[in-house]
Design a protein around this motif. Sequence first.
Motif, PDB file in Angstrom:
ATOM      1  N   UNK A 266       1.057  -1.275   0.068  1.00  0.00           N
ATOM      2  CA  UNK A 266       0.182  -0.337   0.246  1.00  0.00           C
ATOM      3  C   UNK A 266       0.656   0.945   0.261  1.00  0.00           C
ATOM      4  N   UNK A 267       1.745   1.585  -0.058  1.00  0.00           N
ATOM      5  CA  UNK A 267       2.664   2.436  -0.085  1.00  0.00           C
ATOM      6  C   UNK A 267       2.537   3.395  -1.480  1.00  0.00           C
ATOM      7  N   UNK A 268       2.456   2.717  -2.769  1.00  0.00           N
ATOM      8  CA  UNK A 268       2.160   3.953  -3.419  1.00  0.00           C
ATOM      9  C   UNK A 268       1.280   5.051  -3.630  1.00  0.00           C
ATOM     10  N   UNK A 269       0.073   4.013  -2.634  1.00  0.00           N
ATOM     11  CA  UNK A 269      -1.245   4.192  -2.667  1.00  0.00           C
ATOM     12  C   UNK A 269      -1.387   5.755  -1.793  1.00  0.00           C
ATOM     13  N   UNK A 270      -0.491   4.928  -0.705  1.00  0.00           N
ATOM     14  CA  UNK A 270      -0.716   6.103   0.079  1.00  0.00           C
ATOM     15  C   UNK A 270       0.198   7.249   0.228  1.00  0.00           C
ATOM     16  N   UNK A 271       1.635   6.800  -0.651  1.00  0.00           N
ATOM     17  CA  UNK A 271       1.905   8.462  -0.720  1.00  0.00           C
ATOM     18  C   UNK A 271       0.980   9.044  -2.315  1.00  0.00           C
ATOM     19  N   UNK A 272      -0.093   9.027  -2.769  1.00  0.00           N
ATOM     20  CA  UNK A 272      -0.827   9.320  -3.256  1.00  0.00           C
ATOM     21  C   UNK A 272      -2.340   9.836  -2.536  1.00  0.00           C
ATOM     22  N   UNK A 273      -2.324   9.217  -1.750  1.00  0.00           N
ATOM     23  CA  UNK A 273      -2.787  10.221  -0.692  1.00  0.00           C
ATOM     24  C   UNK A 273      -3.084  10.842   0.592  1.00  0.00           C
ATOM     25  N   UNK A 274      -1.792  10.894   0.826  1.00  0.00           N
ATOM     26  CA  UNK A 274      -0.772  11.799   1.630  1.00  0.00           C
ATOM     27  C   UNK A 274      -0.621  12.836   0.271  1.00  0.00           C
ATOM     28  N   UNK A 275      -0.475  13.126  -0.695  1.00  0.00           N
ATOM     29  CA  UNK A 275       0.458  13.762  -0.959  1.00  0.00           C
ATOM     30  C   UNK A 275      -1.505  14.907  -1.289  1.00  0.00           C
ATOM     31  N   UNK A 276      -2.376  14.576  -1.713  1.00  0.00           N
ATOM     32  CA  UNK A 276      -3.940  14.640  -1.796  1.00  0.00           C
ATOM     33  C   UNK A 276      -4.137  15.691  -0.090  1.00  0.00           C
ATOM     34  N   UNK A 277      -3.709  14.904   0.905  1.00  0.00           N
ATOM     35  CA  UNK A 277      -4.704  15.745   2.541  1.00  0.00           C
ATOM     36  C   UNK A 277      -3.665  16.578   3.062  1.00  0.00           C
ATOM     37  N   UNK A 278      -2.335  16.510   2.084  1.00  0.00           N
ATOM     38  CA  UNK A 278      -1.308  17.909   2.531  1.00  0.00           C
ATOM     39  C   UNK A 278      -1.403  19.248   2.035  1.00  0.00           C
ATOM     40  N   UNK A 279      -1.820  19.046   0.918  1.00  0.00           N
ATOM     41  CA  UNK A 279      -2.068  19.888  -0.025  1.00  0.00           C
ATOM     42  C   UNK A 279      -2.755  21.015   0.890  1.00  0.00           C
ATOM     43  N   UNK A 280      -1.809  22.516   0.285  1.00  0.00           N
ATOM     44  CA  UNK A 280      -2.228  23.701   0.923  1.00  0.00           C
ATOM     45  C   UNK A 280      -1.211  23.705   2.587  1.00  0.00           C
ATOM     46  N   UNK A 281      -0.606  23.477   2.478  1.00  0.00           N
ATOM     47  CA  UNK A 281       0.819  23.225   3.734  1.00  0.00           C
ATOM     48  C   UNK A 281       1.588  23.138   4.195  1.00  0.00           C
ATOM     49  N   UNK A 282       2.472  24.078   4.491  1.00  0.00           N
ATOM     50  CA  UNK A 282       4.247  23.723   4.485  1.00  0.00           C
ATOM     51  C   UNK A 282       4.686  22.723   5.173  1.00  0.00           C
ATOM     52  N   UNK A 283       4.282  22.513   5.888  1.00  0.00           N
ATOM     53  CA  UNK A 283       4.603  20.780   7.096  1.00  0.00           C
ATOM     54  C   UNK A 283       3.533  19.929   7.503  1.00  0.00           C
ATOM     55  N   UNK A 284       2.870  18.904   7.043  1.00  0.00           N
ATOM     56  CA  UNK A 284       2.920  18.153   7.284  1.00  0.00           C
ATOM     57  C   UNK A 284       2.677  16.974   7.595  1.00  0.00           C
ATOM     58  N   UNK A 285       2.649  16.054   8.528  1.00  0.00           N
ATOM     59  CA  UNK A 285       3.070  14.450   8.561  1.00  0.00           C
ATOM     60  C   UNK A 285       1.364  13.735   8.744  1.00  0.00           C
ATOM     61  N   UNK A 286       1.199  12.553   7.535  1.00  0.00           N
ATOM     62  CA  UNK A 286      -0.090  12.374   7.308  1.00  0.00           C
ATOM     63  C   UNK A 286       0.911  10.708   7.907  1.00  0.00           C
ATOM     64  N   UNK A 287      -0.247  10.233   8.755  1.00  0.00           N
ATOM     65  CA  UNK A 287      -0.115   8.625   9.318  1.00  0.00           C
ATOM     66  C   UNK A 287      -1.239   8.209   8.835  1.00  0.00           C
ATOM     67  N   UNK A 288      -0.919   6.570   8.420  1.00  0.00           N
ATOM     68  CA  UNK A 288      -2.301   5.825   8.077  1.00  0.00           C
ATOM     69  C   UNK A 288      -2.039   5.263   8.560  1.00  0.00           C
TER      70      UNK A 288
END
Length: 288
Positions: A223-245
């Motif tokens: 699921x790593x590649x899918x998680x990378x794509x989802x992290x990109x979507x959720x992190x938009x608009x922020x300088x730094x954020x850590x997205x946990x799955x």
Amino acid sequence: MKLQNYLPTGHLWDNALSLLNARKRLGYFPNSRQPRTFNEHILAQKWFFEGELELAKRITDKAQVKDWLTELGRDDLVVPTLGVFESVEDIETYHFEGELIAKSTHGSGEAIIRTAQNGKAFTREDLEVFRSWLAEDYYKRSREPNYKGLRKRIIVEPLLRDETGNPPKDFKFFCVNGEPFAIQVDHGRYTHHTRQLYDTNWNLLPYAMCYERNPDPMAKPALVDEALQSARQLAQGFGFVRVDFYFMPSGLKLGEMTFFPGNGAELFTPPEGDTQLGQIMLEISGKR
């Protein structure tokens, strides 16, 4: 109760206390105005938050973030909710079933895991812990602006288990300007906690952060590649954020989104890891 709970709040006080805390824990005085290390970047975000702070507050709230995911069309990432409670009395009278985990919606790092019996899940001691959670203002403790003014509640969710029957590993995606650059993997969070850091090509990085590092890389999860794509979507608009799955047999589930991991005072072993990760952040942001 910690001293910072009694000290004045506000932008200058919050940042001064954060710098002093980082100096005590890291062994160097961080430069948050011209950040070079990972921790300096996290502290710099306290001086100047890149993104919509009100949205960050909503995302930080462990109940409200689920509504936000639904609005984004990402119901698939939502962990089910058994109940959200504003008082200990409401928890005491609620009928629970199965294995569950309780957390505060307005805090960080606290969790109680229990199995319900005859509709009851929590002991008197647990209820007193909940009472202390509801009394705490996590913003005063951490001086993280995204916690300021959050409603104080307890959320109870079903306990997730992965294909091995254990609570799932945490996969945490560090993002700058919406782009993931490192992946933190926590093993045995509720037993023997260890941690590894990988780059986005799944190469094990040669340094540890806070916890013992297992030198043996794990196989790349499907699921790593899918998680990378989802992290990109959720992190938009922020300088730094850590997205946990959580990586579940049924797919990804969002754990939380964190804007100030370790409050900008994460110890690296060896210390050079702090600088190396910070340099990657500079390259992505174009500030090097």
